[in-house]
Design a protein around this motif. Structure first.
Motif, PDB file in Angstrom:
ATOM      1  N   ARG A  78       0.641  -1.268  -0.081  1.00 49.82           N
ATOM      2  CA  ARG A  78       0.016   0.101  -0.131  1.00 49.82           C
ATOM      3  C   ARG A  78       0.764   1.236  -0.043  1.00 49.82           C
ATOM      4  NH1 ARG A  78      -3.601  -3.244   3.098  1.00 49.82           N
ATOM      5  NH2 ARG A  78      -2.681  -2.649   5.179  1.00 49.82           N
ATOM      6  N   SER A  79       1.942   1.226   0.789  1.00 54.71           N
ATOM      7  CA  SER A  79       2.751   2.278   0.694  1.00 54.71           C
ATOM      8  C   SER A  79       3.650   2.700  -0.529  1.00 54.71           C
ATOM      9  CB  SER A  79       4.138   2.123   1.806  1.00 54.71           C
ATOM     10  OG  SER A  79       3.511   1.535   2.952  1.00 54.71           O
ATOM     11  N   ILE A  80       4.070   1.633  -1.216  1.00 58.19           N
ATOM     12  CA  ILE A  80       4.559   1.859  -2.548  1.00 58.19           C
ATOM     13  C   ILE A  80       3.551   2.427  -3.665  1.00 58.19           C
ATOM     14  CG2 ILE A  80       5.779   0.628  -4.721  1.00 58.19           C
ATOM     15  CD1 ILE A  80       6.954  -1.220  -2.736  1.00 58.19           C
ATOM     16  N   GLU A  81       2.342   1.870  -3.379  1.00 61.68           N
ATOM     17  CA  GLU A  81       1.278   2.338  -4.488  1.00 61.68           C
ATOM     18  C   GLU A  81       0.691   3.585  -4.093  1.00 61.68           C
ATOM     19  OE1 GLU A  81       0.574   0.358  -6.646  1.00 61.68           O
ATOM     20  OE2 GLU A  81      -1.459   0.993  -7.459  1.00 61.68           O
ATOM     21  N   THR A  82       0.851   4.112  -2.534  1.00 58.82           N
ATOM     22  CA  THR A  82       0.370   5.634  -2.384  1.00 58.82           C
ATOM     23  C   THR A  82       1.700   6.371  -3.144  1.00 58.82           C
ATOM     24  OG1 THR A  82      -0.258   4.929  -0.298  1.00 58.82           O
ATOM     25  CG2 THR A  82       0.225   6.918  -0.541  1.00 58.82           C
ATOM     26  N   GLU A  83       2.750   6.160  -2.892  1.00 61.28           N
ATOM     27  CA  GLU A  83       3.988   6.877  -3.462  1.00 61.28           C
ATOM     28  C   GLU A  83       3.668   7.059  -5.200  1.00 61.28           C
ATOM     29  OE1 GLU A  83       6.717   8.465  -1.941  1.00 61.28           O
ATOM     30  OE2 GLU A  83       5.486   8.148  -0.265  1.00 61.28           O
ATOM     31  N   ILE A  84       3.366   6.102  -5.793  1.00 65.29           N
ATOM     32  CA  ILE A  84       3.092   5.957  -7.091  1.00 65.29           C
ATOM     33  C   ILE A  84       2.113   6.976  -7.447  1.00 65.29           C
ATOM     34  CG2 ILE A  84       2.248   4.554  -9.129  1.00 65.29           C
ATOM     35  CD1 ILE A  84       4.228   2.410  -8.060  1.00 65.29           C
ATOM     36  N   LEU A  85       0.827   6.744  -6.563  1.00 63.80           N
ATOM     37  CA  LEU A  85      -0.546   7.483  -7.080  1.00 63.80           C
ATOM     38  C   LEU A  85      -0.241   9.049  -6.613  1.00 63.80           C
ATOM     39  CD1 LEU A  85      -3.275   5.004  -5.518  1.00 63.80           C
ATOM     40  CD2 LEU A  85      -2.817   5.681  -7.918  1.00 63.80           C
ATOM     41  N   GLN A  86       0.661   9.241  -5.601  1.00 64.85           N
ATOM     42  CA  GLN A  86       0.949  10.792  -5.419  1.00 64.85           C
ATOM     43  C   GLN A  86       1.956  11.362  -6.280  1.00 64.85           C
ATOM     44  OE1 GLN A  86       1.229  10.867  -1.119  1.00 64.85           O
ATOM     45  NE2 GLN A  86      -0.954  10.440  -0.899  1.00 64.85           N
ATOM     46  N   GLY A  87       2.486  10.755  -7.220  1.00 63.09           N
ATOM     47  CA  GLY A  87       3.279  11.086  -8.195  1.00 63.09           C
ATOM     48  C   GLY A  87       4.508  11.146  -7.719  1.00 63.09           C
ATOM     49  N   ARG A  88       5.110  10.333  -7.034  1.00 63.71           N
ATOM     50  CA  ARG A  88       6.560  10.231  -6.625  1.00 63.71           C
ATOM     51  C   ARG A  88       7.159   8.941  -7.114  1.00 63.71           C
ATOM     52  NH1 ARG A  88       4.028  12.512  -2.034  1.00 63.71           N
ATOM     53  NH2 ARG A  88       3.928  10.438  -0.787  1.00 63.71           N
ATOM     54  N   GLY A  89       6.492   8.287  -7.941  1.00 64.14           N
ATOM     55  CA  GLY A  89       7.145   7.230  -8.743  1.00 64.14           C
ATOM     56  C   GLY A  89       7.963   7.595  -9.939  1.00 64.14           C
ATOM     57  N   PHE A  90       8.840   6.791 -10.566  1.00 76.25           N
ATOM     58  CA  PHE A  90       9.599   7.028 -11.704  1.00 76.25           C
ATOM     59  C   PHE A  90       8.526   6.525 -12.822  1.00 76.25           C
ATOM     60  CE2 PHE A  90      12.589   5.886  -8.581  1.00 76.25           C
ATOM     61  CZ  PHE A  90      13.713   6.808  -8.615  1.00 76.25           C
ATOM     62  N   ASP A  91       8.562   7.435 -14.002  1.00 77.96           N
ATOM     63  CA  ASP A  91       7.507   6.885 -15.098  1.00 77.96           C
ATOM     64  C   ASP A  91       8.677   6.369 -16.123  1.00 77.96           C
ATOM     65  OD1 ASP A  91       5.020   8.164 -14.211  1.00 77.96           O
ATOM     66  OD2 ASP A  91       5.847   9.988 -14.523  1.00 77.96           O
ATOM     67  N   SER A  92       7.845   5.354 -16.624  1.00 80.04           N
ATOM     68  CA  SER A  92       8.512   4.539 -17.747  1.00 80.04           C
ATOM     69  C   SER A  92       7.176   3.898 -18.698  1.00 80.04           C
ATOM     70  CB  SER A  92       9.294   3.416 -17.191  1.00 80.04           C
ATOM     71  OG  SER A  92       8.420   2.412 -16.885  1.00 80.04           O
ATOM     72  N   PRO A  93       7.402   3.713 -19.912  1.00 77.85           N
ATOM     73  CA  PRO A  93       6.332   3.121 -20.755  1.00 77.85           C
ATOM     74  C   PRO A  93       6.038   1.813 -20.120  1.00 77.85           C
ATOM     75  CG  PRO A  93       8.284   3.741 -22.142  1.00 77.85           C
ATOM     76  CD  PRO A  93       8.549   3.977 -20.671  1.00 77.85           C
ATOM     77  N   ALA A  94       6.737   1.232 -19.418  1.00 74.82           N
ATOM     78  CA  ALA A  94       6.323  -0.064 -18.719  1.00 74.82           C
ATOM     79  C   ALA A  94       5.564   0.086 -17.389  1.00 74.82           C
ATOM     80  CB  ALA A  94       7.498  -0.962 -18.642  1.00 74.82           C
ATOM     81  N   GLY A  95       5.353   1.279 -17.164  1.00 76.06           N
ATOM     82  CA  GLY A  95       4.644   1.622 -15.970  1.00 76.06           C
ATOM     83  C   GLY A  95       5.379   2.453 -14.910  1.00 76.06           C
ATOM     84  N   THR A  96       4.614   2.984 -13.976  1.00 78.74           N
ATOM     85  CA  THR A  96       5.384   3.714 -12.948  1.00 78.74           C
ATOM     86  C   THR A  96       5.966   2.968 -11.606  1.00 78.74           C
ATOM     87  OG1 THR A  96       3.591   5.586 -13.363  1.00 78.74           O
ATOM     88  CG2 THR A  96       5.110   5.658 -11.443  1.00 78.74           C
ATOM     89  N   TYR A  97       6.919   3.357 -11.255  1.00 82.29           N
ATOM     90  CA  TYR A  97       7.613   2.293 -10.393  1.00 82.29           C
ATOM     91  C   TYR A  97       8.650   3.046  -9.252  1.00 82.29           C
ATOM     92  CZ  TYR A  97      11.806   2.992 -13.318  1.00 82.29           C
ATOM     93  OH  TYR A  97      12.874   3.876 -14.029  1.00 82.29           O
ATOM     94  N   VAL A  98       9.138   2.292  -8.224  1.00 82.08           N
ATOM     95  CA  VAL A  98       9.971   2.815  -7.433  1.00 82.08           C
ATOM     96  C   VAL A  98      11.317   1.997  -7.379  1.00 82.08           C
ATOM     97  CG1 VAL A  98       8.054   3.890  -5.986  1.00 82.08           C
ATOM     98  CG2 VAL A  98       9.113   1.464  -5.331  1.00 82.08           C
ATOM     99  N   HIS A  99      12.202   2.678  -6.683  1.00 83.99           N
ATOM    100  CA  HIS A  99      13.729   1.908  -6.744  1.00 83.99           C
ATOM    101  C   HIS A  99      13.771   1.080  -5.436  1.00 83.99           C
ATOM    102  CE1 HIS A  99      15.921   4.562  -9.585  1.00 83.99           C
ATOM    103  NE2 HIS A  99      15.267   3.546 -10.300  1.00 83.99           N
ATOM    104  N   LEU A 100      14.226  -0.352  -5.490  1.00 83.38           N
ATOM    105  CA  LEU A 100      14.668  -0.964  -4.616  1.00 83.38           C
ATOM    106  C   LEU A 100      16.270  -0.954  -4.595  1.00 83.38           C
ATOM    107  CD1 LEU A 100      14.445  -3.033  -2.410  1.00 83.38           C
ATOM    108  CD2 LEU A 100      14.178  -4.871  -4.126  1.00 83.38           C
ATOM    109  N   ASP A 101      16.622  -0.274  -3.840  1.00 86.52           N
ATOM    110  CA  ASP A 101      18.205  -0.034  -3.854  1.00 86.52           C
ATOM    111  C   ASP A 101      19.070  -0.880  -2.975  1.00 86.52           C
ATOM    112  OD1 ASP A 101      20.595   1.092  -4.370  1.00 86.52           O
ATOM    113  OD2 ASP A 101      20.127   3.251  -3.696  1.00 86.52           O
ATOM    114  N   LEU A 102      19.873  -1.537  -3.548  1.00 84.25           N
ATOM    115  CA  LEU A 102      20.603  -2.603  -2.934  1.00 84.25           C
ATOM    116  C   LEU A 102      22.208  -2.251  -3.007  1.00 84.25           C
ATOM    117  CD1 LEU A 102      19.472  -6.123  -4.062  1.00 84.25           C
ATOM    118  CD2 LEU A 102      18.610  -4.727  -2.133  1.00 84.25           C
ATOM    119  N   THR A 103      22.363  -1.110  -3.517  1.00 86.50           N
ATOM    120  CA  THR A 103      23.890  -0.820  -4.070  1.00 86.50           C
ATOM    121  C   THR A 103      24.585  -0.715  -2.893  1.00 86.50           C
ATOM    122  OG1 THR A 103      23.044   1.644  -4.207  1.00 86.50           O
ATOM    123  CG2 THR A 103      23.149   0.358  -5.964  1.00 86.50           C
TER     124      THR A 103
END
Lengths: 567, 344
Positions: free
Chosen positions: A283-308
């Motif tokens: 639900r949290s990831i979805e909220t970020e995406i719905l409120q415009g804080r996701g990354f846009d791409s033709p394959a859909g809006t997403y967030v980062h899972l950062d392991l670096t």
């Protein structure tokens, strides 16, 4: 086709266990297993984590009772408590049985079956074989079925049940190798075709074939679907494919980051951060995406899972599979770049309504596994309980059908019925003129479900979803099959799968619209709390004169009273 | 339109997929169709094929299911090498393509072709049945489910890797023996047989082995290692094959079959001379009668062309034979020890 006593549809864990148990119960019976893939390809193989059983190998004080309570609580009290009793009480026996047949379980230091902790479980009771538990269980069952001489009809696509009045005459299926429509007259049919979460298409972690074929077949035959609105979303699916990045990545310290570079979980779960429960993180990831804080791409809006920040060594040693998947399916090396993720439809709690012995309302028709809804998972399934479900209830289905087959007369399927089925699948779908592409319809089905019947649901969204589905069903009538071949027509199969998904999607949307509360995986923005007074009950969706009709069914309670679900 | 993903980041490459086509209903022989599509980094061969099927030609037929490298459905040959389409990156293949920008996609070899990229898996399943690829448990059925076998982690590790096999049949497709003899047991089936035979819960090790030493069985392998090289799960298949052979010699003796005799002749020659005494090898493997019946015409031809190997007395030992022998003995001792600890 010669008549069978039992026809099992589906060759995954549930179907294969059913076959074995049925042969054991009554070796004189004629039993066939139909599968649209070779049984060893079934989606059971994708389950990595393990199967829960209170063996007490790891935690000596673990008990079946604790397993029961964890499961009921996890279900947000929607599971039927007598069914959960069966699931958890049978668990130790069935895990040992598999072990006795040759499943290669990982081992503890004292040489007993290894167990590990899993979400929502009070004790470490998840039995596993490395990260390939489902695969090895499926291999064992397939090997044992070959040993017992189970008759397989591989690469047969089930079309419909043949029904007279309140009973089934057997199954009608298409032989993929020849394109012929064939009859499988049978006293009993066990449906064990897996889940329907692939209707969310590329927002699903499921195999391409998890299209709810068994449920759609039962639904069209007038058998009720139970609790279809409950679909579990896993927080971290890969952006392009929806494939799963297991919880381990966050367990090892991975961050979830939005496009502003912010670790947004601080907003939703200050203490647990990325390790909050599955539904909350989704639900949290979805909220970020719905409120415009996701990354846009033709394959859909997403967030980062950062392991670096974890460093190359840790990633290579502890998360090699995840690294391989990120590279194979996103072209991203997590040592150097964050992985693009979004929540993905993972598991269907709902399914064909059955009793504890896997019987449906139709005489001689049984259902087991993810295809069925007993219900043991209620509104939310616990990790490690899905493999257990298919094993326990697959076995019960096999035994029950074998014991009851004698009660039913041998069904007959007429040539006219076969001809009608053939006409329906081959005659009707070669529209000329303006036609629809099935690939596009499938994409749109997934998109509208994810948007309107997804993680967050709300009255107006659901209405939009229901309208979209009606429109897609209209457009489906003009779908064209471009392959005219009889031999292995995968084009035709994919269109038939799409039809099954379209049929079932209506029940998911209708249930979600009706259920005016939030419980487990079902979150209504307009009804944010659990409403036990009005909604502590199952929904049943039945096809009546071409329309989905809803009814309800009480939840079977037992030793455990309703409580608030907190962790 | 592209096989969808991030156009802003990586850019596209025009790729031509040269796809093997054959529909038994209408085609008398196979042919190739070219489909050229833009593909960006991160896209797999399977995604590209899905794209072609959905947008260009719905009749292109192939199997795919989990699309995540675990179900084994989408085994096919990509630029000649058998692998899973779903875990194979287009850009990686492209970098090694002989013809720039072209990727050739063909069905697996050594299994009967059904249509386009789809082959019949039934022969492989039939062999799994023939060679009893299951654990025949020492636990009677009535007792099952009551208690666990106690299995050491050490034993688990013996078959752990072998149970990674997803039966994708890449090894079957690459096997050089199968190309010549379709009845050959197959690498995957040998691997599974080995996995069963090192499992202490299994009770039919000897019967399985008895079947494996017959014609078309474990002795037919020529150690080309192509199965192992092509394994999508990096399973050391050859270790399994060697394991079965060692078992066969250990439990059935050196003179059991022509296969074991052949292996033994190799050992003797190598230890003695550091190389093979080829002239007498067929006799020591298959006996005088068989050799005369089967190899005489060839031997005559070899004599005519002056290609005969030297007779045994003329075969000289290799240079440094003493050091070699010491090394050889040490190595065989190691193998023996390994084998003993495996069969504990």
């Amino acid at each position: 086709m010669k008549p069978f006593d039992i026809v099992i549809v589906g060759g995954g864990g549930a179907g294969l266990y059913a076959a074995m148990e049925a042969m054991k119960t009554n070796p004189a019976l004629n039993i066939a297993v139909l599968s649209k893939v070779y049984p060893n390809r079934s989606h059971t193989s994708a389950a990595q984590g393990g199967a829960n059983a209170a063996l007490g190998n790891k935690a000596k004080d673990d008990t079946v009772e604790m397993h029961i309570f964890d499961t009921i609580k996890g279900s947000d009290y929607l599971a039927d408590q007598d069914a959960v009793d069966v699931l958890c009480s049978e668990a130790p026996k069935i895990i040992r049985e598999l072990e006795n047949m040759g499943t290669p379980w990982s081992r503890m230091e004292d040489n007993t079956i290894a167990q590990r902790p899993f979400g929502g479980a009070g004790r470490p009771r998840c039995c596993y074989c490395s990260d390939k538990t489902g695969h090895t269980i499926l291999q064992t069952l397939y090997e044992q079925c070959l040993k017992k001489g189970v008759i397989f009809f591989n690469e047969y696509f089930a079309l419909n049940l043949s029904v007279s009045g309140s009973r089934s005459n057997g199954l009608i299926a298409m032989n993929m190798k020849t394109g012929k429509v064939e009859a499988f007259p049978a006293r009993t049919v066990i449906l064990a075709t897996g889940g329907y979460a692939k209707m969310y298409w590329n927002r699903s972690s499921n195999a391409a074939g998890n299209t709810g074929d068994g449920q759609a077949i039962a639904y069209r035959a007038g058998i009720p679907m139970k609790d279809m609105e409950f679909v579990q979303f896993h927080p971290t699916g890969l952006r392009k494919s929806g494939l799963l990045v297991t919880e381990g990545a966050r367990g090892e310290g991975g961050y979830l980051v939005n496009k502003d570079g912010e670790r947004f979980m601080a907003r939703y779960a200050k203490e647990k951060m990325e390790l909050g429960p599955r539904d909350l993180v989704s639900r949290s990831i979805e909220t970020e995406i719905l409120q415009g804080r996701g990354f846009d791409s033709p394959a859909g809006t997403y967030v980062h899972l950062d392991l670096t920040h974890l460093g190359a060594d840790l990633i290579k040693s502890r998360l090699p599979q995840i690294r391989e998947m990120a590279m194979n399916f996103e072209g991203v090396d997590p040592i150097e770049e964050p992985i693009p993720v979004k929540p993905t439809a993972h598991y269907s709690m709902g399914g064909i309504d059955t009793d504890n012995q896997t019987r449906t309302v139709m005489e001689g028709v049984y259902a087991a596994g993810e295809c069925a809804c007993v219900s043991v998972h209620g509104a939310n399934r616990l990790g490690g309980n899905s493999l257990l479900d298919i094993l326990v209830f697959g076995r019960i289905a096999g035994r029950t059908a074998a014991e009851e087959a004698g009660k039913f007369t041998q069904g007959r399927i007429t040539d006219a019925e076969l001809a009608e089925q053939f006409e329906e699948i081959r005659g009707g779908m070669h529209a000329s003129g303006r036609y629809e592409r099935y690939g596009e319809l499938r994409e749109e089905l997934g998109r509208t479900l994810a948007l309107n019947v997804g993680i967050f649901r709300e009255s107006s969204l659901l209405q939009k979803g229901i309208a979209d589905l009606a429109e897609l069903r209209e457009r489906f009538k003009k779908v064209r099959i471009s392959d005219s071949s009889d031999v292995f027509n995968t084009n035709l199969m994919q269109v038939l799968e799409l039809k099954n998904m379209l049929d079932l999607a209506e029940t998911v949307a209708a249930g979600a619209y009706a259920r005016q509360e939030s419980r487990g995986s079902h979150t209504r923005i307009d009804f944010p709390v659990r409403d036990d007074a009005n909604w502590h009950k199952h929904t049943l969706a039945t096809l009546v004169k071409g329309n989905v009709t809803l009814a309800e069914k009480p939840v079977t309670m037992g030793r455990y009273e309703l409580q608030e679900r907190t962790y | 339109m592209t096989v969808s993903t991030d156009q802003h980041k990586e850019g596209n490459k025009e790729v031509t997929f040269r796809v093997f086509r054959f529909n038994p209903q209408v085609d008398s022989k196979s042919y190739f169709d070219d489909y050229t599509i833009p593909v960006e980094r991160g896209v797999t061969v399977l995604r590209s094929l899905n794209y072609i099927k959905e947008h260009i030609d719905g009749s292109v037929s192939f199997r795919a299911f989990c699309q995540a490298g675990i179900c084994g459905s989408c085994g096919m040959r990509v630029n000649g090498l058998s692998q899973l389409a779903c875990t194979t990156q287009v850009w990686d293949v492209l970098a090694k393509s002989r013809e720039p920008g072209v990727i050739k996609v063909e069905p697996l070899r050594n299994l009967p072709l059904i249509k386009d990229l789809i082959v019949d898996m039934d022969p492989l399943v039939g062999k799994m049945v023939h060679y009893s690829n299951w654990v025949d448990s020492t636990m009677p059925e009535a007792q099952m489910g009551k208690k666990e076998f106690l299995i050491s982690e050490e034993e688990f590790l013996r078959y752990d890797k072998a149970t990674d096999c997803i039966l994708c049949a890449s090894c079957v497709s690459e096997c050089s023996i199968l190309r010549a003899n379709k009845e050959y047991v197959s690498p995957a089936v040998l691997l599974k047989s080995y996995r069963m035979s090192v499992d202490s819960r299994d009770s039919m090790h000897e019967q399985r082995l008895a079947e494996l030493v017959k014609d078309h069985g474990v002795w037919d392998c020529t150690h080309c290692y192509r199965c192992q090289e092509s394994c999508v799960k990096s399973i050391p298949i050859m270790d399994a094959i060697h394991g079965l052979r060692e078992d066969a010699i250990e439990s059935r003796g050196k003179n059991d079959t022509s296969g074991s005799k052949h292996a033994e002749a190799f050992m003797t020659d190598i230890e003695k001379k550091g190389k093979l005494i080829e002239a007498t090898l067929p006799i020591r493997t298959n006996g005088v009668v068989w050799t005369l019946q089967n190899l005489l015409p060839m031997a005559m031809k070899m004599i005519m062309k002056r290609r005969t190997p030297p007779p045994p007395p003329l075969v000289k030992s290799v240079k440094g034979i003493k050091i070699f022998r010491a090394m050889f003995r040490e190595m065989t001792e190691h193998v023996k020890q390994d084998h003993k600890s495996h069969n504990k």
